[in-house]
Design an enzyme around this catalytic site. Structure first.
Site, mmCIF file in Angstrom:
data_model
loop_
_atom_site.group_PDB
_atom_site.id
_atom_site.type_symbol
_atom_site.label_atom_id
_atom_site.label_comp_id
_atom_site.label_asym_id
_atom_site.label_seq_id
_atom_site.Cartn_x
_atom_site.Cartn_y
_atom_site.Cartn_z
ATOM 1 N N HIS A 227 0.686 -1.171 0.093
ATOM 2 C CA HIS A 227 -0.070 0.006 -0.127
ATOM 3 C C HIS A 227 0.678 1.256 -0.091
ATOM 4 O O HIS A 227 1.776 1.153 0.834
ATOM 5 C CB HIS A 227 -1.093 0.079 1.112
ATOM 6 C CG HIS A 227 -0.442 -0.202 2.379
ATOM 7 N ND1 HIS A 227 -0.095 1.113 2.991
ATOM 8 C CD2 HIS A 227 -0.240 -1.089 3.300
ATOM 9 C CE1 HIS A 227 0.173 0.667 4.417
ATOM 10 N NE2 HIS A 227 0.294 -0.669 4.644
ATOM 11 N N ASP B 239 6.161 0.695 6.728
ATOM 12 C CA ASP B 239 4.624 0.574 6.683
ATOM 13 C C ASP B 239 4.129 1.360 5.530
ATOM 14 O O ASP B 239 3.685 2.477 6.088
ATOM 15 C CB ASP B 239 4.034 0.484 7.907
ATOM 16 C CG ASP B 239 2.417 -0.142 7.718
ATOM 17 O OD1 ASP B 239 2.138 -0.668 6.784
ATOM 18 O OD2 ASP B 239 1.785 0.094 8.636
ATOM 19 N N GLU C 83 -5.042 1.833 2.600
ATOM 20 C CA GLU C 83 -5.182 0.645 3.570
ATOM 21 C C GLU C 83 -5.333 0.868 4.934
ATOM 22 O O GLU C 83 -5.837 0.212 5.561
ATOM 23 C CB GLU C 83 -3.673 -0.454 3.382
ATOM 24 C CG GLU C 83 -3.945 -1.599 3.862
ATOM 25 C CD GLU C 83 -3.174 -1.666 5.344
ATOM 26 O OE1 GLU C 83 -3.293 -2.841 6.094
ATOM 27 O OE2 GLU C 83 -2.667 -0.551 5.855
ATOM 28 N N GLU C 84 -4.477 2.179 4.839
ATOM 29 C CA GLU C 84 -4.477 2.309 6.748
ATOM 30 C C GLU C 84 -5.666 2.820 7.293
ATOM 31 O O GLU C 84 -6.147 2.451 8.256
ATOM 32 C CB GLU C 84 -3.521 3.552 6.760
ATOM 33 C CG GLU C 84 -1.927 3.053 6.650
ATOM 34 C CD GLU C 84 -1.497 1.943 7.380
ATOM 35 O OE1 GLU C 84 -2.178 1.562 8.456
ATOM 36 O OE2 GLU C 84 -0.361 1.616 7.290
ATOM 37 N N ASP D 202 3.681 -6.612 3.137
ATOM 38 C CA ASP D 202 3.053 -5.349 4.050
ATOM 39 C C ASP D 202 3.713 -5.657 5.569
ATOM 40 O O ASP D 202 2.855 -5.657 6.503
ATOM 41 C CB ASP D 202 1.620 -5.127 3.980
ATOM 42 C CG ASP D 202 1.139 -3.930 4.845
ATOM 43 O OD1 ASP D 202 2.001 -3.121 5.378
ATOM 44 O OD2 ASP D 202 -0.054 -3.980 4.954
ATOM 45 N N HIS E 179 3.491 2.441 12.551
ATOM 46 C CA HIS E 179 2.400 3.639 12.737
ATOM 47 C C HIS E 179 3.017 4.774 13.745
ATOM 48 O O HIS E 179 2.033 5.242 14.292
ATOM 49 C CB HIS E 179 0.952 2.935 13.091
ATOM 50 C CG HIS E 179 0.167 2.158 12.305
ATOM 51 N ND1 HIS E 179 -0.886 1.407 12.834
ATOM 52 C CD2 HIS E 179 0.852 1.665 11.209
ATOM 53 C CE1 HIS E 179 -1.046 0.895 11.636
ATOM 54 N NE2 HIS E 179 -0.424 1.014 10.619
HETATM 55 ZN ZN LIG Z 1 0.602 -1.515 6.107
#
Ligand SMILES: [Zn+2]
Length: 452
Positions: A276, A288, A322-323, A350, A419
């Site tokens: 993503h 990520d 995606e998030e 991912d 994140h």
């Molecule tokens: Zn991810």
């Protein structure tokens, strides 16, 4: 005797087939480890574009970059696929304090993605600490109403795969606000989804339900969570204050980016590899999922630059959103179904760009068929092809019958960064990233040759 001759021919044939596969695979690795572009592409995406949450100007820049990059690499076809995405913005830097009878202690938080704000004054209330939704039910409305619920169930460190540890705790972040609001809570604070003890709050999506009052939700660092828990033990009247000015704006137009190399024999059979393109706003999203993005592009480039033509069509898909919505994955599957496309397999990267370990596959028949490939890939670090999970973006393609495959690399550091503000380019090791790219290209090759 004739049978023996036939057997001998079959044996040498399979030996030759094996050999040519191993030669091709060796070529992927040699090219990537000497002239690979994965790391340079990631450098640009992470450092020149940076945080790229759906709907942001950086996400638009990333779309432009992804398209230009695949055009430049000369894939057979490169196109954009329009998708409407949520546009959530964080607003000002969040603030938070633990207020006990003795002292006020500032702690580090960040708003959870999709959360509403607290208003300019912030909210202050007594805190009730829980570790599960079951506990909320036991406490009931009487004990929870008007309070801030503090979800403090840690990731289980005895879980060797950190993905499982994360999976065992992330319900608090995803559904904590909805569950607490059912009992009249006015806000939630969630322990960061990491196994480390540090002062970096980890954001991530939280999901509201239309039928339930929306309350603001934030993540607190693991150090902050420990302080808050201790404070509540010493002084049950401890209050928590937090202020966040995040908000959801109207949906924005964005895109998935798709590049393909057409198959020479079965072009209608499609194998997808993707990651993503969007990432959280508080980091540069190198792990990520910048790594998955560059590995997907680069795996196709290896075919191109080495002049290796796959029998089946291979596609790199850079999914959007995606998030905090997963709309890109939904859109891709929806269009594929409308066009009656035949996707035989989809691979997602991912989980970061760390040392290769295995491929996780959701289909027993495919796993059995892939077992001989482990012998070819072992020397490069893929020790197993086993039962596992594909990924969020490719998930919607499962309905079409495609085999779901997840690239699995060493997972021990991924959730340290995930994140949070320390998911940055410097955490990615060039060689580990390249090994992963080459493993993915090798798997694409084997599926394109033999099907699944
Ligand atoms: Zn991810």
């Amino acid at each position: 005797m004739r049978n023996l001759v036939v057997l001998f021919i079959l044996f040498t044939f399979s030996l030759q087939a094996q050999e040519s596969d191993s030669v091709i695979i060796r070529k992927f690795f040699n090219e990537e480890l000497t002239k690979g572009k994965s790391y340079g592409l990631l450098d640009h995406l992470a450092n020149n574009i940076g945080g790229r949450l759906s709907g942001s100007p950086q996400a638009a820049q990333a779309v432009d970059w992804g398209k230009r990059t695949m055009d430049f690499l000369g894939f057979d076809k490169v196109w954009l696929q329009e998708v409407m995405v949520p546009h959530w913005v964080r607003g000002d830097k969040e603030q938070a304090k633990i207020i006990s009878s003795k002292e006020k202690t500032e702690v580090r938080i960040c708003a959870l993605g999709n959360s509403i704000g607290t208003g300019s004054k912030g909210i202050t209330a007594n805190v009730i600490e829980v570790k599960s939704f079951k506990e909320l039910e036991i406490l009931g409305k009487k004990k929870i109403e008007g309070k801030i619920v503090f979800f403090n169930r840690a990731l289980d460190p005895t879980n060797i795969g950190t993905g499982s540890a994360y999976g065992g705790a992330v319900d608090q972040r995803g559904s904590g606000a909805v569950e607490a609001a059912k009992y009249g809570a006015i806000g939630v604070v969630v322990r960061s989804m990491t196994l480390t003890m540090d002062d970096h709050p980890h954001t991530g999506g939280t999901w509201y339900k239309d039928s339930i009052t929306k309350i603001p939700a934030c993540a607190i660092s693991t150090i902050g969570a420990t302080k808050l828990s201790e404070s509540i033990k010493l002084d049950p009247e401890t209050k928590f204050y937090f202020k966040q000015t995040c908000e959801m704006l109207p949906d924005e137009k964005s895109y998935n980016i798709i590049g393909e190399i057409r198959g020479s024999q079965y072009p209608e059979e499609i194998i997808v590899v993707g990651g993503h393109l969007d990432c959280w706003d508080i980091c540069d999203g190198a792990s990520d999922d910048g790594t998955g993005i560059v590995q997907s592009i680069e795996a196709l480039r290896l075919f191109k630059v080495l002049g290796i033509r796959p029998k089946r069509t291979i596609r790199a898909v850079l999914y959007m959103n995606e998030e905090n919505g997963a709309r890109g994955g939904e859109k891709y599957a929806e269009v594929a179904a409308t066009l009656h496309e035949n996707h035989i397999a989809a691979i997602e990267s991912d989980g970061g760009g760390f040392t290769p370990r295995s491929f996780g596959v959701d289909n027993e028949n495919a796993i059995a068929k892939m077992q001989p490939w482990v012998e070819l890939l072992k020397q490069y670090g893929i020790m197993e092809i086993k039962k596992g999970w594909g990924g969020v973006d490719i998930g919607p393609l499962k309905k079409s019958g495609a085999v779901m495959i997840g690239y699995t690399c060493d997972s021990q550091r991924y959730f340290d960064y995930h994140h949070s503000e320390i998911d940055t380019f410097d955490k990615v090791n060039k060689r580990e990233l390249e090994l992963g790219t080459s493993c993915i290209a090798s798997l694409l090759w084997l599926i394109s040759e033999y099907g699944l």
